[in-house]
Design a protein around this motif. Structure first.
Motif, short mmCIF file in Angstrom:
data_model
loop_
_atom_site.label_atom_id
_atom_site.label_comp_id
_atom_site.label_asym_id
_atom_site.label_seq_id
_atom_site.Cartn_x
_atom_site.Cartn_y
_atom_site.Cartn_z
N UNK A 46 0.82 -1.20 0.00
CA UNK A 46 0.00 0.00 0.00
C UNK A 46 0.86 1.26 0.00
N UNK A 47 1.95 1.24 0.78
CA UNK A 47 2.85 2.40 0.82
C UNK A 47 3.49 2.65 -0.54
N UNK A 48 3.93 1.57 -1.20
CA UNK A 48 4.57 1.72 -2.51
C UNK A 48 3.59 2.27 -3.54
N UNK A 49 2.32 1.80 -3.45
CA UNK A 49 1.32 2.30 -4.39
C UNK A 49 1.00 3.77 -4.15
N UNK A 50 0.95 4.15 -2.88
CA UNK A 50 0.68 5.54 -2.56
C UNK A 50 1.85 6.42 -3.01
N UNK A 51 3.07 5.92 -2.86
CA UNK A 51 4.25 6.66 -3.32
C UNK A 51 4.20 6.88 -4.83
#
Length: 348
Positions: free
Chosen positions: A251-256
């Motif tokens: 989720x963090x990578x997608x938000x980044x």
């Protein structure tokens, strides 16, 4: 010759590329403020911007080719980097030599290489950004459904579709001008095709396809993505069942990546909008006094759009920055371990 060159300097192109400034302007002191601005933009500022862009895009391509960034979404960034790089590579010879020369080769390069190829690669750049934005919109809107899709294969198909579309749009650019030889020099004049009604229609279509439609789509998509980023907590609640450490990192990578895309889109809108305004002014009144100056200034912004993505990745994408550091450290380590360096050290 000067009349044809003046026509070339004021043309409307799909991505607002000025082709072949007047020989009088580039080879003699400026006679007016517009001449001074044209010389400053084309001869000094633009080559520096393109040089920075080429270095930045080479770094981007090396980093994005790393196996840690092989996901479907990063394929878009890799394609965008390649399109931007090629547009800048084809532009540099024209800026450094071609704009000042009346030799046949450089006239040929301006008409058959610089004009069509730069427009083609910049068209690819614009529409790969649009497709990337639409994909991200779908992903954020339907995250669970999107994860079940084969994004890598679909991304490759969409990139190929963008290339095909750009070729179709830019084919008329190969037939706009003719080169008239005059001993060791040459001059450029409009072709009959350029004055045809069909070409006029293709210009209207290409201007809409490469400026106005992308601006509208990117504005809508970006507004939605910004709102979604502001309400990131709500997205996490919707995916509450996916609470493993792996899912949290995902989720963090997608938000980044979403933040990175938003920054790219904002930059694209800022840099493309002035070119769109110039297009409207050109269609409304081609004899407008300051049209040439407006075109030259809007072109600088378009060169910036091709050149500055590297800085955005470094600022907004931690994953990119992490891989960049890894690539630099690995390169430095290889230099330290190289046989040549060891031999030189032993000889010393």
């Amino acid at each position: 010759s000067s009349e044809a060159d003046k026509t070339m300097s004021n043309i409307t192109e799909p991505y607002s590329v000025v082709v072949n400034s007047t020989q009088a302007v580039t080879s003699s002191p400026p006679q007016s403020l517009e001449d001074f601005i044209e010389i400053l933009c084309n001869n000094y500022i633009a080559p520096v911007i393109c040089g920075i862009g080429i270095i930045g895009n080479i770094i981007n391509y090396v980093v994005l080719s790393n196996r840690r960034l092989k996901k479907g979404s990063y394929l878009y960034l890799k394609a965008l980097t390649l399109f931007d790089l090629m547009a800048l590579v084809f532009s540099i010879p024209y800026m450094v030599v071609g704009v000042r020369s009346s030799d046949y080769f450089w006239m040929w390069y301006s008409v058959y290489i610089f004009l069509p190829m730069v427009n083609f690669f910049t068209a690819c750049s614009v529409w790969i950004t649009v497709v990337m934005g639409i994909d991200r919109f779908i992903f954020v809107k339907c995250p669970t459904w999107s994860r079940r899709r084969n994004w890598k294969l679909k991304t490759q198909i969409k990139i190929f579709a963008v290339i095909t579309f750009s070729i179709i749009i830019c084919v008329p650019k190969f037939f706009c001008y003719e080169i008239i030889e005059n001993g060791p020099t040459a001059r450029i004049r409009d072709s009959e095709f350029r004055h045809s009604l069909f070409f006029r229609y293709t210009e209207i279509v290409s201007t809409g396809a490469l400026h106005f439609f992308p601006l509208v789509i990117l504005s809508v998509v970006n507004t939605y993505l910004v709102k979604k980023l502001q309400s990131a907590r709500d997205i996490k609640k919707e995916m509450k069942s996916l609470n493993s450490e792996h899912e949290t990192e995902w989720q963090k990578s997608q938000q980044t990546f979403t933040v990175t895309l938003v920054s790219i889109v904002i930059l694209s809108i800022i840099f493309i909008l002035p070119a769109s305004i110039v297009d409207v002014a050109t269609f409304a009144d081609p004899t407008f006094t300051h049209l040439r100056t407006m075109r030259n200034l809007s072109n600088l912004l378009l060169w910036c759009n091709l050149s500055f993505n590297c800085f955005l990745y470094c600022i907004f994408n931690r994953q990119y920055l992490k891989v960049l550091r890894y690539v630099i450290d690995r390169g430095c380590d290889r230099v330290r371990r190289s046989p040549t360096r060891s031999t030189d050290f032993q000889m010393a």
